[in-house]
Motif scaffolding. Structure first.
Motif, PDB file in Angstrom:
ATOM      1  N   LYS A 132       0.806  -1.216   0.000  1.00 32.72           N
ATOM      2  CA  LYS A 132       0.000   0.000   0.000  1.00 32.72           C
ATOM      3  C   LYS A 132       0.841   1.269   0.000  1.00 32.72           C
ATOM      4  N   TYR A 133       2.044   1.185   0.536  1.00 34.12           N
ATOM      5  CA  TYR A 133       2.843   2.390   0.724  1.00 34.12           C
ATOM      6  C   TYR A 133       4.106   2.376  -0.136  1.00 34.12           C
ATOM      7  N   PHE A 134       4.647   3.559  -0.346  1.00 32.01           N
ATOM      8  CA  PHE A 134       5.790   3.750  -1.244  1.00 32.01           C
ATOM      9  C   PHE A 134       7.116   3.758  -0.485  1.00 32.01           C
ATOM     10  N   ASN A 135       7.082   3.405   0.795  1.00 31.96           N
ATOM     11  CA  ASN A 135       8.257   3.542   1.657  1.00 31.96           C
ATOM     12  C   ASN A 135       9.486   2.814   1.141  1.00 31.96           C
ATOM     13  N   ALA A 136       9.297   1.617   0.594  1.00 30.52           N
ATOM     14  CA  ALA A 136      10.456   0.842   0.141  1.00 30.52           C
ATOM     15  C   ALA A 136      11.230   1.605  -0.926  1.00 30.52           C
ATOM     16  N   TYR A 137      10.515   2.290  -1.809  1.00 28.07           N
ATOM     17  CA  TYR A 137      11.187   3.034  -2.879  1.00 28.07           C
ATOM     18  C   TYR A 137      11.755   4.358  -2.367  1.00 28.07           C
ATOM     19  N   ILE A 138      11.101   4.942  -1.377  1.00 31.07           N
ATOM     20  CA  ILE A 138      11.659   6.141  -0.741  1.00 31.07           C
ATOM     21  C   ILE A 138      13.008   5.803  -0.104  1.00 31.07           C
ATOM     22  N   LEU A 139      13.079   4.674   0.578  1.00 34.96           N
ATOM     23  CA  LEU A 139      14.327   4.275   1.235  1.00 34.96           C
ATOM     24  C   LEU A 139      15.407   3.904   0.221  1.00 34.96           C
ATOM     25  N   LYS A 140      15.018   3.280  -0.878  1.00 34.04           N
ATOM     26  CA  LYS A 140      15.992   2.988  -1.936  1.00 34.04           C
ATOM     27  C   LYS A 140      16.525   4.286  -2.537  1.00 34.04           C
ATOM     28  N   ALA A 141      15.643   5.272  -2.672  1.00 32.74           N
ATOM     29  CA  ALA A 141      16.064   6.569  -3.206  1.00 32.74           C
ATOM     30  C   ALA A 141      17.069   7.236  -2.268  1.00 32.74           C
ATOM     31  N   ILE A 142      16.816   7.155  -0.975  1.00 37.33           N
ATOM     32  CA  ILE A 142      17.737   7.742   0.004  1.00 37.33           C
ATOM     33  C   ILE A 142      19.102   7.069  -0.077  1.00 37.33           C
ATOM     34  N   ASP A 143      19.113   5.748  -0.142  1.00 37.43           N
ATOM     35  CA  ASP A 143      20.390   5.027  -0.256  1.00 37.43           C
ATOM     36  C   ASP A 143      21.152   5.467  -1.503  1.00 37.43           C
ATOM     37  N   TYR A 144      20.431   5.577  -2.610  1.00 37.00           N
ATOM     38  CA  TYR A 144      21.063   5.978  -3.872  1.00 37.00           C
ATOM     39  C   TYR A 144      21.603   7.406  -3.788  1.00 37.00           C
ATOM     40  N   LEU A 145      20.798   8.315  -3.273  1.00 39.32           N
ATOM     41  CA  LEU A 145      21.210   9.717  -3.218  1.00 39.32           C
ATOM     42  C   LEU A 145      22.376   9.928  -2.257  1.00 39.32           C
ATOM     43  N   TYR A 146      22.347   9.251  -1.128  1.00 40.63           N
ATOM     44  CA  TYR A 146      23.446   9.421  -0.172  1.00 40.63           C
ATOM     45  C   TYR A 146      24.758   8.884  -0.751  1.00 40.63           C
ATOM     46  N   LYS A 147      24.667   7.763  -1.445  1.00 39.14           N
ATOM     47  CA  LYS A 147      25.864   7.162  -2.032  1.00 39.14           C
ATOM     48  C   LYS A 147      26.433   8.013  -3.160  1.00 39.14           C
ATOM     49  N   ASN A 148      25.566   8.598  -3.972  1.00 38.19           N
ATOM     50  CA  ASN A 148      26.018   9.285  -5.181  1.00 38.19           C
ATOM     51  C   ASN A 148      26.056  10.807  -5.077  1.00 38.19           C
ATOM     52  N   TYR A 149      25.264  11.379  -4.152  1.00 38.03           N
ATOM     53  CA  TYR A 149      25.176  12.841  -4.077  1.00 38.03           C
ATOM     54  C   TYR A 149      25.219  13.363  -2.643  1.00 38.03           C
ATOM     55  N   GLY A 150      25.653  12.533  -1.709  1.00 42.73           N
ATOM     56  CA  GLY A 150      25.677  12.943  -0.315  1.00 42.73           C
ATOM     57  C   GLY A 150      26.744  13.979  -0.007  1.00 42.73           C
ATOM     58  N   LEU A 151      26.419  14.890   0.919  1.00 36.39           N
ATOM     59  CA  LEU A 151      27.372  15.860   1.472  1.00 36.39           C
ATOM     60  C   LEU A 151      28.113  16.674   0.402  1.00 36.39           C
ATOM     61  N   LEU A 152      27.364  17.173  -0.560  1.00 37.22           N
ATOM     62  CA  LEU A 152      27.965  18.016  -1.600  1.00 37.22           C
ATOM     63  C   LEU A 152      27.741  19.501  -1.330  1.00 37.22           C
ATOM     64  N   GLY A 153      27.148  19.812  -0.168  1.00 37.63           N
ATOM     65  CA  GLY A 153      26.973  21.202   0.225  1.00 37.63           C
ATOM     66  C   GLY A 153      25.518  21.617   0.327  1.00 37.63           C
ATOM     67  N   TYR A 154      25.250  22.508   1.298  1.00 36.69           N
ATOM     68  CA  TYR A 154      23.900  23.029   1.517  1.00 36.69           C
ATOM     69  C   TYR A 154      23.821  24.489   1.078  1.00 36.69           C
ATOM     70  N   ASP A 155      22.722  24.829   0.415  1.00 40.22           N
ATOM     71  CA  ASP A 155      22.480  26.231   0.063  1.00 40.22           C
ATOM     72  C   ASP A 155      20.981  26.445  -0.065  1.00 40.22           C
ATOM     73  N   ILE A 156      20.460  27.438   0.634  1.00 40.13           N
ATOM     74  CA  ILE A 156      19.023  27.686   0.678  1.00 40.13           C
ATOM     75  C   ILE A 156      18.454  28.069  -0.681  1.00 40.13           C
ATOM     76  N   ASN A 157      19.278  28.586  -1.575  1.00 37.50           N
ATOM     77  CA  ASN A 157      18.796  29.020  -2.889  1.00 37.50           C
ATOM     78  C   ASN A 157      18.966  27.964  -3.977  1.00 37.50           C
ATOM     79  N   SER A 158      19.398  26.783  -3.606  1.00 36.39           N
ATOM     80  CA  SER A 158      19.673  25.732  -4.591  1.00 36.39           C
ATOM     81  C   SER A 158      18.598  24.649  -4.543  1.00 36.39           C
ATOM     82  N   ILE A 159      18.373  24.025  -5.700  1.00 35.90           N
ATOM     83  CA  ILE A 159      17.327  23.002  -5.812  1.00 35.90           C
ATOM     84  C   ILE A 159      17.863  21.811  -6.595  1.00 35.90           C
ATOM     85  N   LEU A 160      17.863  20.646  -5.985  1.00 35.75           N
ATOM     86  CA  LEU A 160      18.274  19.366  -6.573  1.00 35.75           C
ATOM     87  C   LEU A 160      19.793  19.297  -6.767  1.00 35.75           C
ATOM     88  N   THR A 161      20.335  18.131  -6.490  1.00 33.67           N
ATOM     89  CA  THR A 161      21.776  17.925  -6.663  1.00 33.67           C
ATOM     90  C   THR A 161      22.148  17.690  -8.122  1.00 33.67           C
TER      91      THR A 161
END
Length: 312
Positions: A57-86
């Protein structure tokens, strides 16, 4: 064959006739058979369709897969309030949802990036591309009341106090109180210092930061989450994890960076919580512009979403 089956009639509940009269098979006629009431049939229970399991019923499994993917490939590249998407994200055949000042990003944009990445993973694994036809690409780019992004960016005039509200408003989500959250649900927090954050829930934590398998009122002091926060420099900010601690528990030591003074509340305006439904459960409910929201666009509150947590 008929004479073989007829005696069975007298063994059924309606066959009490055989007790009162001497049974003579050769004497059985249609008139005699008509004297018998219909045989009682046992009630047949029609099995109900089982309620869908959470993983269906829920999309959680894919949300968690997305987090794993993003952290591995785009994690800790910097924070900026005026920026959108890595990075630019392809929206099936409709083109790309463009990044702004990549690879920097901020918290509400991180939640949108998680959802878009979950779309990609889901479509790739299942071959179901219907997720891309539910909302047009512009819904992830515009900031009006009819755009999902305008709700994820938070706008009380749209009845959108967080990502959970945004998904509910578009028929894609369901309310869950904090005590019922599952990994991969969405939370928007408020802090005692009047700042806030948009995050994805990873798990409940105790006072040492240990992840708990479920909510326990006597042990939970907060929760672990994933979002974008921290400093501008790579390695000091961007997509990463934090340990959120509710204000009543102070700011105990944790295994990693903390986010203390988070306000616990049952008020969804203060602690906004909910889950994303699997695509086949989306209801096609869509917000419509009213006299109050016609022409209204969401402006991100830079002071509220300043990106700083306790240990930044």
């Amino acid at each position: 064959m008929t004479k073989f089956l007829l005696p069975l009639l007298f063994l059924l509940p309606s066959g009490a006739y055989a007790i009162d009269k001497k049974f003579d098979l050769n004497a059985v006629t249609l008139e005699i058979l008509r004297e018998f009431p219909p045989a009682l049939s046992p009630a047949v229970a029609v099995p109900r369709r089982a309620d869908p399991q959470p993983e269906e019923k829920y999309f959680n499994a894919y949300i968690l897969k997305a987090i794993d993917y993003l952290y591995k490939n785009y994690g800790l590249l910097g924070y900026d309030i005026n920026s959108i998407l890595t990075h630019d994200i392809t929206y099936n055949t409709s083109g790309i949802v463009p990044a702004r000042r990549a690879p920097l990003t901020m918290c509400v944009a991180a939640q949108m990036e998680i959802i878009l990445t979950a779309y990609e993973i889901y479509a790739g694994e299942t071959g179901d591309f219907s997720v891309y036809y539910y909302l047009p690409k512009r819904s992830f780019e515009g900031l009006s009341v009819t755009d999902l992004k305008g709700h994820i960016w938070v706008n009380p005039k749209f009845n959108a106090n967080g990502t959970a509200d945004a998904l509910i408003n578009f028929g894609m989500g369901e309310r869950e109180p904090f005590e019922n959250l599952r990994p991969g649900d969405f939370v928007n927090i408020n802090r005692a210092n009047r700042t806030g954050h948009a995050v994805t829930f990873i798990g409940y934590i105790n006072k040492t930061g240990k992840i708990l398998p479920r909510y326990d009122a006597g042990a939970v002091v907060g929760f672990k989450y994933f979002s974008s926060q921290g400093r501008l420099a790579a390695g000091e900010g961007g997509l990463d994890y934090r340990y959120a601690v509710f204000s009543k528990f102070g700011c105990p030591e944790m295994p990693y960076k903390r986010d203390c003074e988070v306000i616990y509340s049952a008020d969804q305006r203060m602690l906004n919580t909910g889950t994303m439904l699997a695509p086949r459960f989306w209801t096609h409910t869509m917000p419509q512009a009213s006299s109050e929201t016609e022409g209204e666009t969401t402006e991100l509150n830079h002071g509220f979403f300043n990106g700083l947590t306790t240990d930044d």
